[in-house]
Design an enzyme around this catalytic site. Structure first.
Site, short mmCIF file in Angstrom:
data_model
loop_
_atom_site.label_atom_id
_atom_site.label_comp_id
_atom_site.label_asym_id
_atom_site.label_seq_id
_atom_site.Cartn_x
_atom_site.Cartn_y
_atom_site.Cartn_z
N ALA A 242 0.84 -1.20 0.00
CA ALA A 242 0.00 0.00 0.00
C ALA A 242 0.88 1.24 0.00
O ALA A 242 2.10 1.17 -0.20
CB ALA A 242 -0.94 0.00 1.21
N ASN A 243 0.26 2.39 0.21
CA ASN A 243 0.98 3.66 0.32
C ASN A 243 0.30 4.52 1.39
O ASN A 243 -0.67 4.09 2.02
CB ASN A 243 1.04 4.38 -1.03
CG ASN A 243 -0.34 4.64 -1.59
OD1 ASN A 243 -1.15 5.34 -0.99
ND2 ASN A 243 -0.63 4.05 -2.76
#
Length: 413
Positions: free
Chosen positions: A216-217
């Site tokens: 993810a980020n």
């Protein structure tokens, strides 16, 4: 968010009045007009000349200004505004507001308005804690008056400290923006996107590694959600396709929750046709080729698992180059840590977007997950840099840009 808004600033006679000069500057930077009223004692702390020079508007002081009163000026002054802000709000002016006194221009304008009011109290801590002040504040809150502050800290009087310092200009500015975001009547304005269908993507995507881990980020979804809110306020029929976020779904917007890039693309394509697509989501570029159905365990030798990554679908390019249902306007985002303009121009050419909203997401900027943003609009014809502003204000300004683009005649190509 504040561009074109009219904020009537009432400055009362407290030592904190000098701080409102910074507030005026910040409001003007964001496109707001700031007419002002000085109470009888305010000019003991700030001069009309200074306030007028910063606001670029006449400074109002006298209830019996015959030129203005020929048109019932105190009423028109308060009702022409979108929002009234009292900063600093002294104990005396708070008492007048709570008990319906109207014996000068400031209190009369506040009594005569039909618009929302925000106050920033500022006074000695003992005055703030006085039972009379507490009762007056309870009355104002019950009447729907918004309040920001006060803060705890040192007072101007030597040796005095406690709760009573006026909120800092940045905090008052945030409260003003929040007031516009909370009041549909304040943010509606012209319905510049009425009859338009808009798709907005927002937030990160989560690409599973196993049942408990994912790639993810740090995207919070604040910018994409703010854009969806602003589009809806401008009259558009909005579909928001959102990755996993903790910010609430916008009111009046159809929200589709997804996890992965593939799910996001599927939801976007299912939402076509549309007039506008704003691809604000921070989509993961890669995913694990084959996610494990069981939690990966550490091997006995401690060696990390080998993850084979494959490229995710490119949602912006897919929509920007869609053969049959491409929206008339496609807006992409470029989140970069270096070579911002060069990377944005490259993305513009490769993805088939009409323009790119480029922003620097280096850790020092605090953009990822933060409340503010600094963006550059990149088009085939050039680029422009916007000043640092809240993500809500970026969204409002972007909507105006989108509406202007849609008003241009379509090319024959």
């Amino acid at each position: 968010m504040l561009a074109g808004k009219r904020v009537l600033l009432v400055i009362s006679g407290g030592i904190a009045a000098y701080k409102v000069l910074e507030l005026i500057r910040r409001l003007r930077e964001r496109g707001a007009s700031v007419p002002t009223i000085l109470s009888g004692a305010a000019d003991q702390f700030v001069t009309p000349l200074t306030v007028g020079a910063l606001s670029g508007e006449p400074v109002h002081r006298d209830l019996f200004d015959l030129t203005r009163e020929s048109d019932i000026g105190h009423i028109r002054l308060s009702r022409d505004a979108d929002l009234l802000v009292v900063a600093p709000a002294t104990a005396d002016l708070i008492a007048k507001m709570a008990n319906g006194h109207a014996d000068d221009l400031a209190s009369t304008a506040l009594m005569a308005t039909d618009k929302p009011v925000l106050i920033a109290p500022a006074m000695n801590p003992r005055m703030w804690s006085n039972p009379a002040t507490r009762r007056n504040m309870d009355l104002l809150r019950a009447d729907g008056i918004r309040v920001v502050g006060p803060n705890v800290g040192e007072m101007a009087e030597r040796g005095e400290a406690g709760e009573g310092r006026m909120a800092e200009p940045a905090r008052i500015l945030a409260a003003i923006e929040a007031a516009f975001a909370a009041e549909p009547a304040l943010i509606s304005g012209p319905k510049v996107l009425a009859g338009r269908r808009v798709i907005v993507t927002s937030g990160p995507t989560h690409e599973p590694i196993d049942p408990v881990r994912y790639l993810a980020n740090r995207s919070s979804g604040r910018q994409g959600h703010a854009i969806a809110t602003a589009c809806a306020a401008a009259g558009a029929d909005v579909t928001l396709v959102s990755g996993p976020v903790t910010v609430p779904d916008p009111a009046g917007v159809r929200t589709i929750a997804v996890e992965t890039a593939s799910q996001m693309l599927e939801a976007v394509e299912a939402s076509l046709p549309a007039d506008v697509a704003v691809m604000a989501a921070a989509v993961a570029d890669w995913r694990v080729a084959s996610a494990s159905e069981r939690k990966l365990k550490k091997p006995a030798d401690g060696a990390p698992p080998v993850l084979e990554l494959v490229e995710n679908p490119d949602i912006l390019a897919t929509i920007g180059r869609h053969h049959t249902l491409r929206p008339r306007l496609v807006v992409g985002f470029a989140a970069e840590t270096d070579d911002l303009l060069e990377n944005a121009l490259s993305k513009l050419a490769r993805k088939g977007a009409d323009f790119i909203v480029a922003n620097d997401v280096s850790p020092a900027t605090g953009v990822m997950g933060g409340e503010a943003n600094t963006v550059r609009i990149v088009t085939p014809d050039g680029n422009e840099e916007w000043p640092k502003m809240s993500k809500i204000e970026v969204a409002d300004r972007l909507v105006a840009r989108i509406a202007a683009s849609l008003d241009k005649p379509e090319s024959g190509s």
